[in-house]
Motif scaffolding. Structure first.
Motif, PDB file in Angstrom:
ATOM      1  N   VAL A 251       6.293   7.587  12.328  1.00  9.42           N
ATOM      2  CA  VAL A 251       5.466   6.455  12.750  1.00  9.42           C
ATOM      3  C   VAL A 251       4.012   6.897  12.863  1.00  9.42           C
ATOM      4  CG1 VAL A 251       5.045   4.757  14.562  1.00  9.42           C
ATOM      5  CG2 VAL A 251       7.396   5.399  13.973  1.00  9.42           C
ATOM      6  N   ILE A 252       3.128   6.173  12.165  1.00  9.51           N
ATOM      7  CA  ILE A 252       1.703   6.500  12.192  1.00  9.51           C
ATOM      8  C   ILE A 252       0.867   5.383  12.808  1.00  9.51           C
ATOM      9  CG2 ILE A 252       1.857   8.067  10.228  1.00  9.51           C
ATOM     10  CD1 ILE A 252       0.788   5.831   8.447  1.00  9.51           C
ATOM     11  N   ASP A 253       1.478   4.217  13.041  1.00  8.80           N
ATOM     12  CA  ASP A 253       0.757   3.115  13.668  1.00  8.80           C
ATOM     13  C   ASP A 253       1.779   2.096  14.151  1.00  8.80           C
ATOM     14  OD1 ASP A 253      -1.328   1.589  14.611  1.00  8.80           O
ATOM     15  OD2 ASP A 253      -2.026   0.899  12.651  1.00  8.80           O
ATOM     16  N   THR A 254       1.377   1.250  15.084  1.00  6.84           N
ATOM     17  CA  THR A 254       2.219   0.147  15.540  1.00  6.84           C
ATOM     18  C   THR A 254       1.380  -1.121  15.613  1.00  6.84           C
ATOM     19  OG1 THR A 254       1.801   0.634  17.885  1.00  6.84           O
ATOM     20  CG2 THR A 254       3.755   1.639  16.875  1.00  6.84           C
TER      21      THR A 254
ATOM     22  N   MET B 166       5.983  -3.795  15.424  1.00  8.01           N
ATOM     23  CA  MET B 166       6.093  -3.314  14.062  1.00  8.01           C
ATOM     24  C   MET B 166       5.671  -1.851  13.973  1.00  8.01           C
ATOM     25  SD  MET B 166       7.302  -5.922  12.686  1.00  8.01           S
ATOM     26  CE  MET B 166       7.669  -7.398  13.642  1.00  8.01           C
ATOM     27  N   GLU B 167       6.549  -1.045  13.404  1.00  9.77           N
ATOM     28  CA  GLU B 167       6.247   0.361  13.164  1.00  9.77           C
ATOM     29  C   GLU B 167       5.750   0.528  11.734  1.00  9.77           C
ATOM     30  OE1 GLU B 167       9.495   2.736  15.845  1.00  9.77           O
ATOM     31  OE2 GLU B 167      10.122   2.062  13.861  1.00  9.77           O
ATOM     32  N   VAL B 168       4.658   1.244  11.573  1.00 10.46           N
ATOM     33  CA  VAL B 168       4.156   1.615  10.254  1.00 10.46           C
ATOM     34  C   VAL B 168       4.440   3.104  10.075  1.00 10.46           C
ATOM     35  CG1 VAL B 168       2.155   1.720   8.728  1.00 10.46           C
ATOM     36  CG2 VAL B 168       2.365  -0.141  10.401  1.00 10.46           C
ATOM     37  N   MET B 169       5.113   3.454   8.974  1.00 11.87           N
ATOM     38  CA  MET B 169       5.580   4.822   8.770  1.00 11.87           C
ATOM     39  C   MET B 169       5.066   5.386   7.454  1.00 11.87           C
ATOM     40  SD  MET B 169       9.546   4.151   9.908  1.00 11.87           S
ATOM     41  CE  MET B 169       9.635   2.676   8.877  1.00 11.87           C
ATOM     42  N   ASP B 170       4.949   6.701   7.412  1.00  9.75           N
ATOM     43  CA  ASP B 170       4.637   7.366   6.153  1.00  9.75           C
ATOM     44  C   ASP B 170       5.926   7.596   5.373  1.00  9.75           C
ATOM     45  OD1 ASP B 170       5.924   9.572   7.290  1.00  9.75           O
ATOM     46  OD2 ASP B 170       4.056  10.645   7.719  1.00  9.75           O
ATOM     47  N   GLY B 171       5.834   8.304   4.254  1.00 10.07           N
ATOM     48  CA  GLY B 171       7.001   8.510   3.410  1.00 10.07           C
ATOM     49  C   GLY B 171       8.086   9.350   4.041  1.00 10.07           C
ATOM     50  N   ASN B 172       7.757  10.065   5.120  1.00 11.91           N
ATOM     51  CA  ASN B 172       8.752  10.848   5.849  1.00 11.91           C
ATOM     52  C   ASN B 172       9.374  10.072   7.000  1.00 11.91           C
ATOM     53  OD1 ASN B 172       8.538  13.301   4.339  1.00 11.91           O
ATOM     54  ND2 ASN B 172       6.560  13.665   5.340  1.00 11.91           N
ATOM     55  N   LEU B 173       9.091   8.763   7.062  1.00 12.53           N
ATOM     56  CA  LEU B 173       9.587   7.874   8.114  1.00 12.53           C
ATOM     57  C   LEU B 173       9.031   8.242   9.487  1.00 12.53           C
ATOM     58  CD1 LEU B 173      13.323   7.361   7.040  1.00 12.53           C
ATOM     59  CD2 LEU B 173      11.296   6.084   6.357  1.00 12.53           C
TER      60      LEU B 173
ATOM     61  N   ASN C 109       0.810  -1.218   0.000  1.00 11.27           N
ATOM     62  CA  ASN C 109       0.000   0.000   0.000  1.00 11.27           C
ATOM     63  C   ASN C 109       0.844   1.269   0.000  1.00 11.27           C
ATOM     64  OD1 ASN C 109       0.994   0.041   2.602  1.00 11.27           O
ATOM     65  ND2 ASN C 109      -0.998  -0.137   3.612  1.00 11.27           N
ATOM     66  N   GLY C 110       2.173   1.129  -0.098  1.00 16.98           N
ATOM     67  CA  GLY C 110       3.051   2.284  -0.161  1.00 16.98           C
ATOM     68  C   GLY C 110       3.563   2.769   1.173  1.00 16.98           C
ATOM     69  N   LEU C 111       3.035   2.248   2.277  1.00 15.91           N
ATOM     70  CA  LEU C 111       3.544   2.621   3.595  1.00 15.91           C
ATOM     71  C   LEU C 111       4.842   1.858   3.878  1.00 15.91           C
ATOM     72  CD1 LEU C 111       0.213   2.701   5.644  1.00 15.91           C
ATOM     73  CD2 LEU C 111       1.535   4.652   4.803  1.00 15.91           C
ATOM     74  N   LEU C 112       5.657   2.410   4.758  1.00 11.48           N
ATOM     75  CA  LEU C 112       6.933   1.806   5.122  1.00 11.48           C
ATOM     76  C   LEU C 112       6.819   1.172   6.498  1.00 11.48           C
ATOM     77  CD1 LEU C 112       9.278   4.711   3.970  1.00 11.48           C
ATOM     78  CD2 LEU C 112       8.444   2.770   2.644  1.00 11.48           C
ATOM     79  N   THR C 113       7.551   0.084   6.712  1.00 16.30           N
ATOM     80  CA  THR C 113       7.510  -0.589   8.007  1.00 16.30           C
ATOM     81  C   THR C 113       8.911  -0.962   8.454  1.00 16.30           C
ATOM     82  OG1 THR C 113       7.089  -2.740   6.932  1.00 16.30           O
ATOM     83  CG2 THR C 113       5.175  -1.505   7.720  1.00 16.30           C
TER      84      THR C 113
END
Length: 559
Positions: free
Chosen positions: A247-250, A238-245, A214-218
């Motif tokens: 963290v938006i979710d775990t 697990m860290e879920v990150m946006d394109g700026n690295l 989905n384009g998100l980084l982990t």
């Protein structure tokens, strides 16, 4: 959400109307009946063979522990409308039989003899005294630093050596340095000249840093680490990150388990796949000669969470893989016979798992949990074609990163620990799953050989190139990342300086676009099969109530 809560309440109180016996209507039951060593916090999962209609089907459920007595519980129906996830309001007792009654039909399982906290204490007791540097490193981990403008790259940023650039595929290199100096670990996105596009300093080594579909980084954020007999596993989240690295979710495993760093998948339907390791006491003197009666043995766990982070599927090596299938030593006190290090959603909705210490890829049914086939290892079911006879019978060994390609083939990183001489390579197999044949159709073996004893990755790119993360290369010809074209010609190569302890390797390495270019819509096979029933049916995509203009029309349907 209100409708889902109402359906959950209905399930609690009504009696099954349509199906006379749950064994005929349930395709999956967890815990697997008549199994043991289950967490005292284990979820109970039931999956029906068809969608649940609350107006026509419901359940009468009773959960009874022989020591802990009756248990109240919470029920959730997952987004597939087939899977029921049950969580008890309090843990079970240790080492007790639990009986679950569903409309009068019963199954049972037995809980572990030790609690999750005791599992950690046992590992600390046996391993940390032998590895005092581990205690020191993880006790003194530095704090994370914010992103720093790229015109002032910190002085401790890892040095990148570009060995070769010819005609690499579009995109950027994603990796994280790994070594003994955890205060110098970075998640990094690099240009082909080695300069950073984006980076983030992390307090402990970065693992499994990658882009999801989905384009998100982990990234796997390490909590602590245990290194039994040189084999690595770590507790993480697990860290879920946006394109700026950022963290938006775990994400974390549920049911008493802690996630491991090796692999993490975000699925097209919004679900998540995680791996966990499960230390349990086993009297190995009853299993192998010279076995330790007080051994602590690691089981491997694969767990699927739905979009609401409820457990909807769980698979344990304890239930399907004999300990003696391993190639790892079995005469010590701390044993890791399976060591799952990758899980892949297959094109048919089932799962492929890589088990390093079995030298095996296993396909398991996501519908039932049963093993479909076993490729490689002591229980290999396949005939290998076009392989190197000198590597028989373990044509690939201690492998990582099993992936299914769009053309139906599979790729993996063959660490080659059991090759003689030892060497690593990237391989692609064409599988005939009906006749159980595996044909080697492509490989890349470097000249001179590169041997990554641990870690590693293989990524097939859209233009046909392959990116290889060589993993734990410590001697001989040292490379961290190599990109080759289909003819095996090197298009890009990157390494770290020799002798620098804080950047000896990277767990994996990939090439992705940047910015990450989130997809407009993601459609899985499960979405299509549940929504498209007839030829010329169409799927319309909307953003809330607004039409996006994206339409998929199905002119032909095949089984």
């Amino acid at each position: 959400m209100h409708e889902k809560i109402m359906r959950n309440l209905i399930l609690l109180f009504l009696v099954l109307l349509n199906f006379p016996a749950f064994s005929q209507s349930l395709s999956y039951i967890y815990p697997k009946p008549n199994t043991d060593k289950h967490s005292i916090q284990t979820p109970i999962v039931l999956r029906f063979d068809r969608a649940i209609d609350p107006s026509k089907i419901s359940l009468s459920i009773k959960i009874l522990g022989e020591k802990s007595g009756d248990h109240s519980f919470d029920v959730r129906i997952s987004d597939d409308n087939r899977t029921v996830s049950i969580r008890t309001s309090r843990p079970f007792a240790l080492d007790e039989d639990v009986i679950v009654s569903i409309n009068g039909e019963k199954f049972s399982f037995r809980t572990s003899k030790i609690s999750p906290q005791e599992q950690k204490e046992l590992f600390a007791k046996y391993f940390l005294p032998s590895y005092p540097e581990i205690s020191k490193i993880f006790a003194n981990a530095p704090k994370e630093t914010d992103d720093i403008p790229l015109d002032s790259i910190p002085s401790d940023f890892p040095k990148i050596i570009i060995n070769s650039v010819r005609n690499p595929a579009p995109g950027y290199i994603y990796l994280a340095n790994f070594g003994s100096g955890v205060d110098r670990s970075y998640l990094m996105i690099l240009n082909n000249d080695g300069t950073p596009v984006k980076y983030r300093k992390v307090p402990l080594p970065g693992f499994d840093f990658k882009m999801q579909p989905n384009g998100l980084l982990t990234n796997a954020r390490i909590i602590t680490s245990h290194i039994p007999q040189g084999w690595g596993w770590a507790e993480a989240y697990m860290e879920v990150m946006d394109g700026n690295l950022k963290v938006i979710d775990t994400l974390q495993c549920k049911g008493g388990y802690i996630a491991d760093f090796h692999d993490f998948k975000m699925l097209p339907n919004g679900h998540y796949l995680l791996i966990s390791y499960d230390p349990q006491p086993v009297d190995m003197s009853q299993i192998v000669p010279n076995g330790n009666p007080n051994a602590i043995v690691l089981g491997s766990i694969v767990q699927e969470l739905d979009a609401d982070k409820n457990v909807v599927f769980q698979w344990r090596s304890w239930d399907y893989i004999p300990i003696t299938d391993t190639y790892a030593p079995l005469d010590g006190i701390a044993l890791d016979p399976v060591h799952i290090n990758a899980v892949e959603l297959d094109y048919d909705g089932n799962l492929l798992i890589s088990s390093r210490h079995l030298s095996e890829i296993t396909k398991i049914s996501r519908e039932t949990g049963n093993i479909i086939w076993r490729l490689g290892g002591k229980r290999n079911q396949f005939t290998f074609i076009n392989e190197h006879p000198e590597n028989a019978p373990t044509y690939f060994s201690y492998q990582h990163d099993i992936r299914r390609l769009p053309n139906g083939n599979i790729t993996l990183y063959d660490n080659g620990v059991q090759h003689n001489p030892q060497y690593s390579r990237a391989v692609e197999y064409k599988l005939d799953e009906q006749n159980l044949k595996a044909q080697l159709v492509w490989e890349y073996r470097n000249n001179p050989d590169v041997f990554g004893e641990t870690m590693g990755s293989t990524q097939r790119l859209p233009n046909g190139n392959t990116v290889i993360g060589w993993g734990g290369v410590s001697t001989g010809h040292i490379r961290i990342v190599t990109e080759v074209n289909p003819q095996g010609e090197v298009e890009f190569e990157l390494s770290f300086p020799k002798g620098v302890s804080f950047q000896t390797t990277s767990y994996c390495a990939y090439r992705y676009p940047y910015p990450t270019n989130l997809p407009e819509a993601v459609v899985s096979f499960e979405n299509i099969s549940s929504l498209v029933q007839n030829q010329n049916d169409s799927l319309y995509f909307r953003n809330d109530t607004t039409d996006t203009g994206i339409i998929i029309n199905f002119t032909e349907l095949n089984d």
